[in-house]
Enzyme design. Structure first.
Site, PDB file in Angstrom:
ATOM      1  N   GLU A 162     -12.493   0.258  -9.761  1.00 51.29           N
ATOM      2  CA  GLU A 162     -12.147  -0.704 -10.827  1.00 51.29           C
ATOM      3  C   GLU A 162     -13.090  -0.700 -12.022  1.00 51.29           C
ATOM      4  O   GLU A 162     -12.654  -0.838 -13.174  1.00 51.29           O
ATOM      5  CB  GLU A 162     -12.045  -2.125 -10.250  1.00 51.29           C
ATOM      6  CG  GLU A 162     -10.861  -2.347  -9.310  1.00 51.29           C
ATOM      7  CD  GLU A 162     -11.057  -1.756  -7.923  1.00 51.29           C
ATOM      8  OE1 GLU A 162     -12.220  -1.452  -7.563  1.00 51.29           O
ATOM      9  OE2 GLU A 162     -10.061  -1.577  -7.197  1.00 51.29           O
TER      10      GLU A 162
ATOM     11  N   ARG B  23       0.539   3.759  -3.147  1.00 56.65           N
ATOM     12  CA  ARG B  23      -0.085   5.060  -2.859  1.00 56.65           C
ATOM     13  C   ARG B  23       0.958   6.152  -2.649  1.00 56.65           C
ATOM     14  O   ARG B  23       0.845   7.239  -3.217  1.00 56.65           O
ATOM     15  CB  ARG B  23      -0.970   4.972  -1.610  1.00 56.65           C
ATOM     16  CG  ARG B  23      -2.077   3.956  -1.767  1.00 56.65           C
ATOM     17  CD  ARG B  23      -3.074   4.051  -0.631  1.00 56.65           C
ATOM     18  NE  ARG B  23      -3.842   2.816  -0.540  1.00 56.65           N
ATOM     19  CZ  ARG B  23      -5.088   2.741  -0.104  1.00 56.65           C
ATOM     20  NH1 ARG B  23      -5.730   3.821   0.289  1.00 56.65           N
ATOM     21  NH2 ARG B  23      -5.711   1.589  -0.039  1.00 56.65           N
TER      22      ARG B  23
ATOM     23  N   GLU C 123       0.834  -1.209   0.000  1.00 58.76           N
ATOM     24  CA  GLU C 123       0.000   0.000   0.000  1.00 58.76           C
ATOM     25  C   GLU C 123       0.864   1.252   0.000  1.00 58.76           C
ATOM     26  O   GLU C 123       0.556   2.224  -0.686  1.00 58.76           O
ATOM     27  CB  GLU C 123      -0.936   0.022   1.224  1.00 58.76           C
ATOM     28  CG  GLU C 123      -1.957  -1.109   1.267  1.00 58.76           C
ATOM     29  CD  GLU C 123      -3.082  -0.962   0.248  1.00 58.76           C
ATOM     30  OE1 GLU C 123      -3.125   0.043  -0.475  1.00 58.76           O
ATOM     31  OE2 GLU C 123      -3.920  -1.886   0.178  1.00 58.76           O
TER      32      GLU C 123
ATOM     33  N   ASP D  87      -4.767  -9.811  -8.299  1.00 55.54           N
ATOM     34  CA  ASP D  87      -5.009  -8.791  -9.332  1.00 55.54           C
ATOM     35  C   ASP D  87      -3.818  -8.032  -9.918  1.00 55.54           C
ATOM     36  O   ASP D  87      -3.419  -8.234 -11.071  1.00 55.54           O
ATOM     37  CB  ASP D  87      -6.082  -7.790  -8.850  1.00 55.54           C
ATOM     38  CG  ASP D  87      -5.867  -7.246  -7.432  1.00 55.54           C
ATOM     39  OD1 ASP D  87      -4.801  -7.507  -6.873  1.00 55.54           O
ATOM     40  OD2 ASP D  87      -6.758  -6.556  -6.910  1.00 55.54           O
TER      41      ASP D  87
HETATM   42  C1  DMJ Z   1      -6.548   0.425  -4.796  1.00 54.01           C
HETATM   43  O1  DMJ Z   1      -5.794   0.792  -3.694  1.00 54.01           O
HETATM   44  C2  DMJ Z   1      -5.690  -0.201  -5.849  1.00 54.01           C
HETATM   45  O2  DMJ Z   1      -6.369  -0.147  -7.047  1.00 54.01           O
HETATM   46  C3  DMJ Z   1      -5.328  -1.610  -5.546  1.00 54.01           C
HETATM   47  O3  DMJ Z   1      -4.625  -2.229  -6.591  1.00 54.01           O
HETATM   48  C4  DMJ Z   1      -6.535  -2.442  -5.221  1.00 54.01           C
HETATM   49  N1  DMJ Z   1      -7.624  -1.766  -4.710  1.00 54.01           N
HETATM   50  C5  DMJ Z   1      -7.686  -0.420  -4.331  1.00 54.01           C
HETATM   51  C6  DMJ Z   1      -9.005   0.227  -4.688  1.00 54.01           C
HETATM   52  O4  DMJ Z   1     -10.075  -0.597  -4.727  1.00 54.01           O
END
Ligand code: DMJ
Length: 640
Positions: A532, A270, A266, A399
């Site tokens: 998404e 971010r 994260e 993902d």
């Molecule tokens: C985000 O922080 C990013 O897209 C991450 O890859 C997965 N999900 C969250 C938002 O849903």
């Protein structure tokens, strides 16, 4: 999920001796004697501890067995299949074993010599007067402070700035589209202004309680996640005062020397992603410097026997660990597999190949692993190098690993063929085993659990529609097929929105008999401002210009405005099937970073951040394509 931070043995601090003048002069001699005694006691305890650690703790030199390093990556001498009972476990044979023993012996001798030296130094110290010791401590302190300052000031090497095309503009010609874009900008302002008033400096905002908010992914830190995540959206929307406000906060307050255990993934997507994008867009050095400082703090997370990083790291102590809920003490595929883009840029900007090496090491290790049915399981144990539970998903836990394989290729100006091949192979296996059509004709991506397909798709998996479309170019004769697959996923995800009372999608939905694209369990009915589905609409819009994607995006924007907007910002909702939903009172930072950015781009012209020059990280932070073939970055495949 936070636990008290652990201190490494070597990091434990001994309370300083009181070297100030004693209150009763006639006790001076006695005090000096007891000080010496305490010092001796501490020394002997320390030495015992070191020997104990040396003999009883796991042998750190063993870790070298897994540390392939760049040379090992280039000259693979570790064979995963030979002599290994378990796939993915590396063993040492022949000359390596001998070398390993010699190395152990050398280390043992060094430790012995170090201890003797430390003992001698301690004896010498005891001969010194209190004043002398005090002066020495003072000099040492000044030295450390100066070293820290020089490090902070150390300029990063100048590097050629990549071609930055389309950081402004995108003004739509159509009046209706322009108005829609303005509306999205107004929503961004509402989200930002309220965070500015009620949550400034906190990671996120509680828009109903009107106060700061945080989750365990950021540990106990207050690192202004929303500020960092929102910067590039503010910039492309032309909200320059707000951008500068955020920049000032970062310059004056963002400090990573905090005793806090954060999620490596994260923080990377971010913070590092956000800072790098802000740097490239604005050219402000401070963002690059902060990104480099933070990246250094993440490096200890890679100190595992395999080089697969821990999920969490304490930014101060460097101690890492994994999530308690993860199968068999594993690290998560979507976490350690979602570092490549940012780490390549870090090596590029800092001139330090360490970041590049870390992510290439992960890639090489994964390439050697056995994959059941060609699928990558979501869990990998960083100590043993073995897979955990055989669970594969394109939604949560898996993902962005697939996303980053494709984007590594795109970001390298399509030269990183190794990444492209890994992506193609992975997607082929996913299509074979996970992608199905429902009775009603909706294409969905299920989850593979121990040889069984669960017909459930998460909101997170909806990003894959955009990914398939983005990867179509480069799929040779299958380009049309992948663009079509992307469009089918977009349609399914739109259905998951359309079949609710709020026209907002649930966290996950099922395909089971008569149930199609609908959440069944109460716990799966929430919508937390996730991006998404809108992300997929945007990619499909860019590649097809089919007006349905703008229409679907607008439907989602209106629903967010109607059901998620509150006076203090935007909040998630707990049940998308209820026409009077309860709010969850959280304004997620990704709402500003991703959801509103993708909406804004959906109603902008294609000249804003064109996709052949920019690649969006998984948190929607745009990073420029790097033409590494023209640089001298060590570790650069072109240079190798
Ligand atoms: C985000 O922080 C990013 O897209 C991450 O890859 C997965 N999900 C969250 C938002 O849903």
């Amino acid at each position: 999920m936070t636990t008290p931070a652990l201190l490494p043995l070597s990091g434990r601090r001994i309370p300083p001796l009181n070297l100030g003048p004693p209150s009763f002069p006639h006790h001076r001699a006695t005090l000096r004697l007891s000080e010496k005694f305490i010092l001796l006691l501490i020394l002997s305890a320390f030495i015992t501890l070191c020997f104990g650690a040396f003999f009883f703790l796991p042998d750190s030199s063993k870790h070298k067995r897994f540390d392939l390093g760049l040379q090992d990556v280039l000259i693979p001498h570790v064979d995963a299949s030979k002599g290994a009972k378990n796939p993915g476990v590396f063993l040492i044979h022949g000359p390596d074993e001998h070398r390993h023993r010699e190395e152990e012996e050398r280390l043992r001798n060094k430790i012995r010599a170090d201890h003797e030296k430390a003992l001698e130094e301690a004896k010498e110290k005891l001969k010194k007067s209190r004043e002398e010791i005090r002066a020495e401590i003072q000099t040492e302190k000044i030295k450390v402070v100066q070293e820290m300052k020089t490090k902070e000031k150390k300029p990063l090497p100048p590097v050629p700035i990549p071609n930055l095309i389309g950081i402004n503009g995108g003004d739509p010609e159509d009046n209706d589209i322009r108005k829609k874009r303005e509306k999205i900008k107004e929503m961004m302002k509402h989200a930002w202004d309220n965070y500015r008033i009620y949550g400034w400096g906190h990671n996120e905002l509680r828009p109903i309680a009107k106060k700061g908010h945080s989750t365990n992914i950021f540990g106990s830190s207050q690192m202004g996640a929303t500020i960092v995540d929102a910067l590039d959206t503010l910039y492309i929307m032309g909200l320059h005062d707000e951008f500068r406000d955020g920049q000032k906060w970062i310059k004056d307050n963002l400090d990573f020397s905090v005793n806090s255990e954060v999620s490596v993934f994260e923080v990377n997507i971010r913070f590092i992603g956000g800072l790098l994008a802000a740097y490239y867009l604005s050219g402000e050095e401070i963002f690059k410097i902060k990104a480099a400082q933070l990246a250094e703090k993440l490096l200890p997370a890679f100190n595992t026997p395999t080089g697969i990083p821990w999920a969490m790291v304490n930014l101060k102590s460097g101690v890492g660990r994994n999530w308690g809920w993860a199968s068999a003490g594993s690290s998560i595929l979507a976490e350690f597999g979602t570092l490549h883009m940012e780490f390549v840029h870090l090596s590029y900007l800092t001139g330090d190949p360490v970041y590049y090496k870390k992510v290439m090491h992960i890639r090489k290790l994964l390439q050697k692993m056995d994959r059941p049915n060609g699928l990558y399981p979501n869990y990998l144990n960083p100590r043993t190098g073995r897979w955990g539970q055989y669970h594969t998903s394109v939604g949560g836990l898996g993902d962005s690993f697939y996303e980053y394989l494709l984007k590594a290729w795109l970001m390298s100006d399509k030269t990183d063929q190794e990444a492209r091949k890994m992506y193609d192979d992975a997607i082929e296996a996913i299509e074979k085993h996970l992608i199905k059509k429902s009775r009603g004709g909706l294409t969905f991506i299920g989850e593979w659990k121990n040889g069984h397909l669960e017909k459930k798709m998460g909101h997170l998996a909806c990003f894959a529609g955009g990914m398939f479309a983005l990867g179509a170019d480069g799929s040779k004769d299958k380009a049309g097929h992948y663009l079509e697959l992307g469009a089918e996923i977009a349609r399914t995800c739109h259905e998951s929105y359309d079949r609710t009372a709020l026209k907002l999608g649930p966290e996950s939905f099922k395909f089971d008999g008569a149930v199609e694209a609908v959440a069944v369990r109460q716990a799966e009915k929430y919508y937390i401002l996730r991006p998404e589905v809108i992300e997929t609409y945007w990619y499909l819009w860019r590649f097809t210009h089919d007006p349905r994607y703008r229409q679907w995006g607008w439907e989602a924007a209106l629903a967010i405005e109607k059901y998620c907007r509150v006076s203090g910002g935007f909040s998630g909702v707990k049940d998308v099937y209820s026409s009077t939903p309860a709010h969850d009172d959280v304004q997620q930072s990704f709402f500003l970073a991703e959801t509103l950015k993708y909406l804004y781009l959906l109603f902008s012209g294609d000249d804003l951040l064109p996709l052949d020059h920019w690649v969006f990280n998984t948190e929607a932070h745009p990073l420029p394509v790097l033409h590494l073939a023209n640089t001298t970055l060590s570790g650069n495949p072109a240079v190798r």
